[in-house]
Design a protein around this motif. Structure first.
Motif, short mmCIF file in Angstrom:
data_model
loop_
_atom_site.label_atom_id
_atom_site.label_comp_id
_atom_site.label_asym_id
_atom_site.label_seq_id
_atom_site.Cartn_x
_atom_site.Cartn_y
_atom_site.Cartn_z
N THR A 133 0.77 -1.36 -0.16
CA THR A 133 0.00 -0.10 -0.16
C THR A 133 0.89 1.20 -0.19
O THR A 133 1.75 1.46 0.71
CB THR A 133 -0.87 0.26 1.26
OG1 THR A 133 -1.52 -1.30 1.47
CG2 THR A 133 -1.90 1.09 1.17
N THR A 134 0.36 2.32 -0.75
CA THR A 134 1.34 3.56 -0.82
C THR A 134 0.39 4.81 -1.12
O THR A 134 -0.73 4.27 -1.83
CB THR A 134 2.41 3.42 -1.96
OG1 THR A 134 3.28 4.76 -1.97
CG2 THR A 134 1.82 3.39 -3.32
N THR A 135 0.82 5.77 -0.94
CA THR A 135 0.19 7.04 -1.33
C THR A 135 1.21 7.95 -2.12
O THR A 135 2.18 7.08 -2.68
CB THR A 135 -0.02 8.09 0.04
OG1 THR A 135 1.43 8.35 0.39
CG2 THR A 135 -0.82 7.43 1.13
N SER A 136 0.91 8.87 -2.79
CA SER A 136 1.47 9.63 -3.80
C SER A 136 2.77 10.47 -3.49
O SER A 136 3.51 10.95 -4.09
CB SER A 136 0.67 10.31 -4.81
OG SER A 136 0.01 11.49 -3.71
N LEU A 137 3.00 10.17 -2.06
CA LEU A 137 4.24 11.02 -1.45
C LEU A 137 5.68 10.01 -2.04
O LEU A 137 5.58 9.04 -2.11
CB LEU A 137 4.12 10.92 -0.07
CG LEU A 137 2.78 11.78 0.76
CD1 LEU A 137 3.01 11.56 2.10
CD2 LEU A 137 3.28 13.38 0.16
N MET A 138 6.50 10.87 -2.08
CA MET A 138 7.71 10.23 -2.56
C MET A 138 8.44 9.14 -1.88
O MET A 138 8.78 8.07 -2.46
CB MET A 138 8.87 11.26 -3.07
CG MET A 138 8.65 12.10 -4.43
SD MET A 138 10.37 12.73 -4.90
CE MET A 138 10.80 13.76 -3.55
N ASP A 139 8.39 9.44 -0.49
CA ASP A 139 9.02 8.45 0.43
C ASP A 139 8.29 7.12 0.27
O ASP A 139 8.67 5.97 0.41
CB ASP A 139 9.38 8.98 1.44
CG ASP A 139 8.08 9.27 2.49
OD1 ASP A 139 7.16 9.46 1.88
OD2 ASP A 139 8.11 9.24 3.55
N ARG A 140 6.89 7.46 0.34
CA ARG A 140 5.94 6.14 0.36
C ARG A 140 6.13 5.31 -0.99
O ARG A 140 6.16 4.21 -0.78
CB ARG A 140 4.36 6.57 0.51
CG ARG A 140 4.40 7.31 2.05
CD ARG A 140 4.73 6.43 3.21
NE ARG A 140 4.30 7.01 4.51
CZ ARG A 140 5.14 7.41 5.15
NH1 ARG A 140 6.38 7.85 4.66
NH2 ARG A 140 4.83 7.94 6.45
N MET A 141 6.20 5.96 -1.94
CA MET A 141 6.34 5.33 -3.25
C MET A 141 7.79 4.50 -3.40
O MET A 141 7.85 3.30 -3.95
CB MET A 141 6.41 6.28 -4.45
CG MET A 141 4.83 6.83 -4.67
SD MET A 141 4.47 7.60 -6.02
CE MET A 141 5.51 9.07 -6.12
N ARG A 142 8.82 5.08 -2.84
CA ARG A 142 10.03 4.56 -2.61
C ARG A 142 9.93 3.23 -1.77
O ARG A 142 10.37 1.95 -2.19
CB ARG A 142 11.43 5.21 -2.17
CG ARG A 142 11.63 6.40 -3.08
CD ARG A 142 12.88 7.13 -2.46
NE ARG A 142 13.32 8.17 -3.68
CZ ARG A 142 13.10 9.59 -3.28
NH1 ARG A 142 12.72 9.99 -2.37
NH2 ARG A 142 13.60 10.43 -4.07
N HIS A 143 9.35 3.33 -0.61
CA HIS A 143 9.04 2.21 0.03
C HIS A 143 8.21 1.19 -0.56
O HIS A 143 8.71 -0.04 -0.29
CB HIS A 143 8.40 2.73 1.44
CG HIS A 143 8.71 3.69 2.13
ND1 HIS A 143 8.11 4.37 3.08
CD2 HIS A 143 10.22 3.91 2.63
CE1 HIS A 143 8.97 5.10 3.76
NE2 HIS A 143 10.17 4.79 3.27
#
Length: 292
Positions: A156-166
């Motif tokens: 699961t991710t949001t559109s924040l960069m760190d979350r997409m990298r995760h």
């Protein structure tokens, strides 16, 4: 500064868009669902709860909800595993694996049943490395295959960069250590859409995520308007209760809220449910389900 016209943006793939009609075909039976991420505030608990409610109200399945979270923020669930216990798990026989013994015991007992319940695991933020160690040590994909069971693992991710990298890291990690699990990428528009200016760092990170997710199903989930669901959840309401309640009852449960506002809550939650249900039915491989 480039214009944000359609040919100047990177967007999420349309293959699993919630606006598309689900295909016909037999239901794919999953015995275990898990929602996980490296960070928090990406919507894992929201979608774990939705999955449990969907399976219960639409498919009539018995669901066992597993919460792996801090004991200071305990949510409703059938099995609770305190995240604080992982810090001392090295002293336990089996290490971190021992903490999930209640889950493994349920899986083994379920395998003996003709009609099986479904387990939904809501992993707390910050526990992804423990998850990886446990799944690698148990060879979870092989163990489930031995029990004739299937797992749907939802990154699961949001559109924040760190979350997409995760999310990129977790997809690559899961494919490496447990290639037999069924992976899904859930793009949660909670903090905004996945549309970025071409050439921007956000677009590059999203491109890396899409590349890592090649060959797996993708769900694009809308956000619920405003704080509508948070208000309903704080009142102890489930989504089905919000959608199906008569207006007077809903007003009362919301602490005497205005009928206009309560009606808006109901419509907004119902619209989110309909779109999200459609997307999940595609993943489950069924075009229709028993009506609520």
């Amino acid at each position: 500064m480039p214009d944000t016209t359609e040919d100047m943006v990177a967007e999420a793939p349309d293959a699993m868009d919630v606006a598309a009609e689900p295909p016909s075909g037999p239901t794919k039976e999953f015995d275990l669902f898990e929602y996980f991420s490296i960070g928090s505030h990406v919507g894992k608990t929201l979608f774990a709860n939705f999955t449990a409610e969907l399976l219960t109200t639409v498919f009539g399945r018995e669901v066992i909800v597993v919460r792996i979270e801090s004991k200071g923020s305990r949510s409703a669930g059938d099995i609770h595993i305190n995240s604080e216990d992982f810090a001392a798990s090295a002293r336990l026989p089996g290490g971190e694996v021992a903490l999930l013994r209640p889950v493994f015991d349920r899986l083994e007992s379920m395998a003996q049943k003709e009609v099986r319940p479904v387990i939904v695991i809501d992993w707390g933020g910050g526990l992804s490395e423990y998850r990886a160690k446990i799944w690698a040590a148990t060879r979870i994909d092989k163990r489930l295959a031995d029990l004739n069971m299937r797992c749907l693992s939802v990154v699961t991710t949001t559109s924040l960069m760190d979350r997409m990298r995760h999310a990129t890291k977790l997809i690559e990690q899961t494919r490496l250590i447990t290639p037999g699990l069924n992976l899904v990428l859930l793009l949660n528009r909670r903090v905004g859409g996945f549309t970025f200016i071409q050439g921007s760092e956000e677009a590059r990170v999203f491109h890396e995520l899409r590349k890592a997710a090649e060959g797996i199903s993708i769900i694009k989930a809308q956000s619920i308007t405003g704080e509508s669901w948070q208000s309903c959840e704080a009142a102890g309401l489930s989504m089905s209760e919000v959608i199906n309640a008569d207006l007077r009852t809903l007003q009362h449960r919301l602490g005497g809220e205005s009928s206009f506002v309560a009606s808006a809550y109901q419509m907004q939650v119902a619209a989110w449910w309909k779109n999200t249900e459609r997307a999940f039915l595609k993943i489950l491989g069924t075009a229709s389900a028993t009506q609520r």
